[in-house]
Design a protein around this motif. Structure first.
Motif, PDB file in Angstrom:
ATOM      1  N   GLY A 124       0.815  -1.218   0.000  1.00 57.09           N
ATOM      2  CA  GLY A 124       0.000   0.000   0.000  1.00 57.09           C
ATOM      3  C   GLY A 124       0.844   1.262   0.000  1.00 57.09           C
ATOM      4  O   GLY A 124       0.553   2.216  -0.735  1.00 57.09           O
ATOM      5  N   TYR A 125       1.897   1.285   0.810  1.00 58.00           N
ATOM      6  CA  TYR A 125       2.794   2.441   0.838  1.00 58.00           C
ATOM      7  C   TYR A 125       3.429   2.666  -0.534  1.00 58.00           C
ATOM      8  O   TYR A 125       3.535   3.802  -1.003  1.00 58.00           O
ATOM      9  N   ILE A 126       3.871   1.599  -1.157  1.00 61.89           N
ATOM     10  CA  ILE A 126       4.527   1.710  -2.463  1.00 61.89           C
ATOM     11  C   ILE A 126       3.551   2.233  -3.505  1.00 61.89           C
ATOM     12  O   ILE A 126       3.878   3.141  -4.278  1.00 61.89           O
ATOM     13  N   GLN A 127       2.355   1.690  -3.520  1.00 60.32           N
ATOM     14  CA  GLN A 127       1.349   2.151  -4.480  1.00 60.32           C
ATOM     15  C   GLN A 127       0.969   3.613  -4.236  1.00 60.32           C
ATOM     16  O   GLN A 127       0.818   4.387  -5.178  1.00 60.32           O
ATOM     17  N   SER A 128       0.865   3.998  -2.971  1.00 57.76           N
ATOM     18  CA  SER A 128       0.550   5.394  -2.638  1.00 57.76           C
ATOM     19  C   SER A 128       1.647   6.343  -3.110  1.00 57.76           C
ATOM     20  O   SER A 128       1.377   7.495  -3.435  1.00 57.76           O
ATOM     21  N   ALA A 129       2.873   5.847  -3.141  1.00 55.31           N
ATOM     22  CA  ALA A 129       4.006   6.654  -3.595  1.00 55.31           C
ATOM     23  C   ALA A 129       4.168   6.605  -5.113  1.00 55.31           C
ATOM     24  O   ALA A 129       5.130   7.156  -5.653  1.00 55.31           O
ATOM     25  N   GLY A 130       3.258   5.930  -5.792  1.00 47.77           N
ATOM     26  CA  GLY A 130       3.310   5.858  -7.249  1.00 47.77           C
ATOM     27  C   GLY A 130       4.174   4.735  -7.790  1.00 47.77           C
ATOM     28  O   GLY A 130       4.446   4.676  -8.984  1.00 47.77           O
ATOM     29  N   GLY A 131       4.593   3.827  -6.931  1.00 48.01           N
ATOM     30  CA  GLY A 131       5.426   2.707  -7.362  1.00 48.01           C
ATOM     31  C   GLY A 131       4.606   1.454  -7.610  1.00 48.01           C
ATOM     32  O   GLY A 131       3.414   1.395  -7.307  1.00 48.01           O
ATOM     33  N   ARG A 132       5.276   0.490  -8.178  1.00 48.80           N
ATOM     34  CA  ARG A 132       4.664  -0.813  -8.418  1.00 48.80           C
ATOM     35  C   ARG A 132       5.381  -1.818  -7.516  1.00 48.80           C
ATOM     36  O   ARG A 132       6.584  -2.059  -7.702  1.00 48.80           O
ATOM     37  N   PRO A 133       4.661  -2.404  -6.552  1.00 51.60           N
ATOM     38  CA  PRO A 133       5.316  -3.314  -5.602  1.00 51.60           C
ATOM     39  C   PRO A 133       6.002  -4.490  -6.290  1.00 51.60           C
ATOM     40  O   PRO A 133       5.459  -5.087  -7.224  1.00 51.60           O
ATOM     41  N   VAL A 134       7.201  -4.801  -5.823  1.00 53.14           N
ATOM     42  CA  VAL A 134       7.931  -5.943  -6.333  1.00 53.14           C
ATOM     43  C   VAL A 134       7.145  -7.209  -5.983  1.00 53.14           C
ATOM     44  O   VAL A 134       6.623  -7.341  -4.871  1.00 53.14           O
ATOM     45  N   ALA A 135       7.023  -8.093  -6.944  1.00 51.36           N
ATOM     46  CA  ALA A 135       6.287  -9.342  -6.725  1.00 51.36           C
ATOM     47  C   ALA A 135       7.167 -10.367  -6.026  1.00 51.36           C
ATOM     48  O   ALA A 135       8.388 -10.338  -6.144  1.00 51.36           O
ATOM     49  N   ALA A 136       6.527 -11.246  -5.310  1.00 53.24           N
ATOM     50  CA  ALA A 136       7.256 -12.350  -4.678  1.00 53.24           C
ATOM     51  C   ALA A 136       7.676 -13.337  -5.758  1.00 53.24           C
ATOM     52  O   ALA A 136       6.984 -13.523  -6.765  1.00 53.24           O
ATOM     53  N   ALA A 137       8.803 -13.975  -5.545  1.00 50.20           N
ATOM     54  CA  ALA A 137       9.246 -15.045  -6.427  1.00 50.20           C
ATOM     55  C   ALA A 137       8.428 -16.296  -6.115  1.00 50.20           C
ATOM     56  O   ALA A 137       7.847 -16.419  -5.029  1.00 50.20           O
ATOM     57  N   ALA A 138       8.383 -17.209  -7.039  1.00 50.14           N
ATOM     58  CA  ALA A 138       7.678 -18.468  -6.803  1.00 50.14           C
ATOM     59  C   ALA A 138       8.350 -19.270  -5.698  1.00 50.14           C
ATOM     60  O   ALA A 138       7.688 -19.982  -4.934  1.00 50.14           O
ATOM     61  N   ALA A 139       9.659 -19.143  -5.593  1.00 50.55           N
ATOM     62  CA  ALA A 139      10.431 -19.844  -4.549  1.00 50.55           C
ATOM     63  C   ALA A 139      11.716 -19.063  -4.309  1.00 50.55           C
ATOM     64  O   ALA A 139      12.139 -18.262  -5.142  1.00 50.55           O
ATOM     65  N   TYR A 140      12.312 -19.294  -3.149  1.00 47.81           N
ATOM     66  CA  TYR A 140      13.571 -18.651  -2.790  1.00 47.81           C
ATOM     67  C   TYR A 140      14.564 -19.718  -2.365  1.00 47.81           C
ATOM     68  O   TYR A 140      14.184 -20.724  -1.774  1.00 47.81           O
ATOM     69  N   ARG A 141      15.842 -19.473  -2.661  1.00 48.33           N
ATOM     70  CA  ARG A 141      16.904 -20.370  -2.225  1.00 48.33           C
ATOM     71  C   ARG A 141      17.212 -20.040  -0.769  1.00 48.33           C
ATOM     72  O   ARG A 141      17.634 -18.938  -0.445  1.00 48.33           O
ATOM     73  N   LEU A 142      16.970 -20.995   0.081  1.00 50.83           N
ATOM     74  CA  LEU A 142      17.234 -20.800   1.507  1.00 50.83           C
ATOM     75  C   LEU A 142      18.694 -21.097   1.801  1.00 50.83           C
ATOM     76  O   LEU A 142      19.333 -21.863   1.076  1.00 50.83           O
ATOM     77  N   PRO A 143      19.250 -20.518   2.869  1.00 55.03           N
ATOM     78  CA  PRO A 143      20.684 -20.664   3.138  1.00 55.03           C
ATOM     79  C   PRO A 143      21.101 -22.070   3.549  1.00 55.03           C
ATOM     80  O   PRO A 143      22.285 -22.403   3.489  1.00 55.03           O
TER      81      PRO A 143
END
Length: 151
Positions: free
Chosen positions: A56-75
């Motif tokens: 919501g903050y990003i959209q209010s600032a005129g940005g497009r929120p970064v989407a989540a990846a389908a998966a992440y490499r865990l450490p």
């Protein structure tokens, strides 16, 4: 970058950290002790709420929120309650680091929001580790506070 662009970039960094935390808690949730299941669900929901607020903050600032990846490499691979707790602490460290830039935003409301998110994540990290932190600012890389050389 302008001040608004810097703010959106800082919001995006915090959002990206929340995406990773949400994914990671989904992975580790199946490996914690039954007594921890409710706690993991609550923390997962907290990260989801923060993610939604950041969007919501990003959209209010005129940005497009970064989407989540389908998966992440865990450490590391999560295979037990112990490794699940270690991953949870690592995820919380990532959340602290993700909000660190936002804590320097010009908007006092965003600074307060970031500081609160960092404090909550640092406390969760300590709880997952089961011991007090040995560093002054848990979750931040030690070089994050070092002065950067100027050119």
């Amino acid at each position: 970058m302008s001040g608004a662009q810097d703010t959106v970039a800082a919001l995006q960094a915090a959002l990206a950290a929340e995406h990773v935390a949400i994914f990671g808690y989904g992975v580790l949730g199946g490996h914690v002790a039954p007594a921890q299941q409710q706690n993991v669900t609550l923390i997962w929901s907290t990260h989801r709420s923060r993610r939604d607020r950041l969007r919501g903050y990003i959209q209010s600032a005129g940005g497009r929120p970064v989407a989540a990846a389908a998966a992440y490499r865990l450490p590391f691979k999560v295979t037990s309650a112990s490794s699940a707790a270690r991953l949870a602490a690592t995820l919380e460290d990532g959340v602290v680091a993700g909000y660190a830039i936002l804590a320097g935003a010009s908007d006092p409301n965003l600074r307060r929001y970031a500081a609160q998110a960092m404090q909550e994540a640092a406390v969760r990290g300590v709880r997952w580790r089961g011991s007090a932190p040995t560093e002054a600012f848990p979750g931040l890389p030690s070089n994050a506070l070092s002065p950067k050389p100027t050119e």
